[in-house]
Design an enzyme around this catalytic site. Sequence first.
Site, PDB file in Angstrom:
ATOM      1  N   LYS A  17     -41.490  12.685  19.059  1.00 33.69           N
ATOM      2  CA  LYS A  17     -40.116  13.077  18.692  1.00 33.69           C
ATOM      3  C   LYS A  17     -39.777  14.475  19.201  1.00 33.69           C
ATOM      4  CE  LYS A  17     -41.619  16.111  15.428  1.00 33.69           C
ATOM      5  NZ  LYS A  17     -41.456  17.556  15.525  1.00 33.69           N
ATOM      6  N   ASP A 145     -43.505  14.281   8.824  1.00 32.87           N
ATOM      7  CA  ASP A 145     -42.932  13.666  10.030  1.00 32.87           C
ATOM      8  C   ASP A 145     -43.299  12.189  10.181  1.00 32.87           C
ATOM      9  OD1 ASP A 145     -41.819  16.082  10.697  1.00 32.87           O
ATOM     10  OD2 ASP A 145     -43.278  16.560  12.270  1.00 32.87           O
TER      11      ASP A 145
HETATM   12  P1  ATP Z   1     -46.647  18.504  13.684  1.00 34.95           P
HETATM   13  O1  ATP Z   1     -46.407  17.048  13.383  1.00 34.95           O
HETATM   14  O2  ATP Z   1     -47.325  19.226  12.555  1.00 34.95           O
HETATM   15  O3  ATP Z   1     -45.483  19.205  14.295  1.00 34.95           O
HETATM   16  P2  ATP Z   1     -47.809  18.559  16.267  1.00 34.95           P
HETATM   17  O4  ATP Z   1     -46.945  17.498  16.832  1.00 34.95           O
HETATM   18  O5  ATP Z   1     -47.545  19.942  16.762  1.00 34.95           O
HETATM   19  O6  ATP Z   1     -47.809  18.520  14.718  1.00 34.95           O
HETATM   20  P3  ATP Z   1     -50.196  16.959  16.390  1.00 34.95           P
HETATM   21  O7  ATP Z   1     -50.710  16.637  17.748  1.00 34.95           O
HETATM   22  O8  ATP Z   1     -49.513  15.888  15.651  1.00 34.95           O
HETATM   23  O9  ATP Z   1     -49.315  18.254  16.550  1.00 34.95           O
HETATM   24  O10 ATP Z   1     -51.437  17.448  15.479  1.00 34.95           O
HETATM   25  C1  ATP Z   1     -51.726  18.764  15.122  1.00 34.95           C
HETATM   26  C2  ATP Z   1     -53.182  18.859  14.624  1.00 34.95           C
HETATM   27  O11 ATP Z   1     -53.494  17.819  13.705  1.00 34.95           O
HETATM   28  C3  ATP Z   1     -54.199  18.722  15.740  1.00 34.95           C
HETATM   29  O12 ATP Z   1     -54.499  19.970  16.293  1.00 34.95           O
HETATM   30  C4  ATP Z   1     -55.398  18.062  15.066  1.00 34.95           C
HETATM   31  O13 ATP Z   1     -56.322  19.029  14.634  1.00 34.95           O
HETATM   32  C5  ATP Z   1     -54.846  17.366  13.841  1.00 34.95           C
HETATM   33  N1  ATP Z   1     -54.816  15.865  13.946  1.00 34.95           N
HETATM   34  C6  ATP Z   1     -55.113  15.002  12.966  1.00 34.95           C
HETATM   35  N2  ATP Z   1     -54.945  13.731  13.370  1.00 34.95           N
HETATM   36  C7  ATP Z   1     -54.512  13.769  14.638  1.00 34.95           C
HETATM   37  C8  ATP Z   1     -54.156  12.762  15.576  1.00 34.95           C
HETATM   38  N3  ATP Z   1     -54.220  11.452  15.305  1.00 34.95           N
HETATM   39  N4  ATP Z   1     -53.723  13.182  16.772  1.00 34.95           N
HETATM   40  C9  ATP Z   1     -53.645  14.496  17.046  1.00 34.95           C
HETATM   41  N5  ATP Z   1     -54.001  15.486  16.213  1.00 34.95           N
HETATM   42  C10 ATP Z   1     -54.417  15.132  14.997  1.00 34.95           C
END
Ligand code: ATP
Length: 310
Positions: A17, A145
Site C-alpha cells: 500500500k 495496517d
Molecule cells: P509498517 O507496516 O509498520 O509500515 P513496513 O511496511 O515499513 O511496516 P514491513 O516490511 O511490513 O515494513 O516490516 C517491518 C518489520 O517487521 C521488519 O523489519 C521485520 O523485522 C518485521 N516482520 C515481521 N513479519 C514480517 C514479514 N512477514 N515480512 C517482513 N517483515 C516482517
Amino acid sequence: MSTAQRTEAVHVRAPGKINLYLGVGLPHDDGYHALATVFQAVSLYEDVTAYPADGFSLEVHGDVDLDEVPTDDRNLAMRAAKLLAQATGVTAGVHLVIRKGVPVAGGMGGGSADAAAALVACDALWGTDLGAHRLHELAARLGADVPFALHGGTAIGAGRGDDLTPALARGRFDWVLIMSAQGLSTPEIYGRLDTMRAHGEALADDPQPSLDVPVAVLQALRAGDAAALAPVMFNDLERAALDGRPDLEHALADGVRLGALSGIISGSGPTVALLCGGPEAARAVQQELQAAGHTAVHVHGPVAGARIVV
Ligand code: ATP
C-alpha cells in the site's frame, strides 16, 4: 471445527500500500497515534502459499532484501496463522511459503500484507470459512495496517488506521516507486515525529487543523484526477523520515524533475511514491530514474486486497 480441510495448497496474493494522505495526531496510552489516512493498494504483491502440515513452519523468498525478515513466531504471517488456529480451535498446522515483492521495512505494509494473505490462505486451507467480518477482527489484532491489506482498493483509515471506510476512486492512478536499500523502523519514525513536535520543529506547516482527511483529497480520488490529487497529497511522517536521509530528499526532487506530478514518502518510509499523469508518463519517469541510478518500479492502484489465486 470444520472438517472441510483441503489437502491441496492454497495460494493467496496480497498487495502493498501507499498512504497518499497521512495525518498523525497525538499518541494514545497504548502507544498508537491517532491517524487520518488514505490507503491505496498498489500492484506490488506478496504471494503466500499455505501447505497442509502437522506443525507450523515458514520460509521466505523474494528479490527484495530478506535479512530482516524473521521466520519464527515474530513473523506476522506465522502470528496470523496461529491466531486463526487459536480463534477457531483448529488443530491442524500449516507450512507457509512467502514470496516477497514488497520491500522490507519500506513503509508499504509488506508484513501486514503477509499477515492478511496468511489469514485468507489458512481460512481456506482449514475450511474455517470465517467470513469478511471475523477475518477483519483478527486482522486488526495483528496490526493496524492488516485490515487494509485484506480489504484493498482505496480506503480512509481512522483510529489506528484500522477503522476503514472505502473511498470512491475512479479509474487508475499510476505511481513510480523509488526503493531504498536502507529501511526505516516505523516505531522510530513515529518517535522522531513526537520529539520534533515537542521541540516545535514540526510545527511550520503543522499541526493539521483537524485529523480529518481533506475534502480535496477525496474529490480528486472520486474524479480520478491525478493532477488534482498531486498537490493535496500529504504525510505528517515525511519530515521525520527525511531527517538524516538526504538520499530521500534527492529521490523526491529527481522524481518531480523527471516528470512526476508530485512525490510523497509512503507511510513511515523510506519508499518514495511518485504520482504520474498516466501509464506512459509513469513509464518514462521510471526509465529516467533508473538511468539516473535509482531503483524505480512502475505500479498502479487501486488493486484488490488479499485474494486466493486460482
Ligand atoms: P509498517 O507496516 O509498520 O509500515 P513496513 O511496511 O515499513 O511496516 P514491513 O516490511 O511490513 O515494513 O516490516 C517491518 C518489520 O517487521 C521488519 O523489519 C521485520 O523485522 C518485521 N516482520 C515481521 N513479519 C514480517 C514479514 N512477514 N515480512 C517482513 N517483515 C516482517
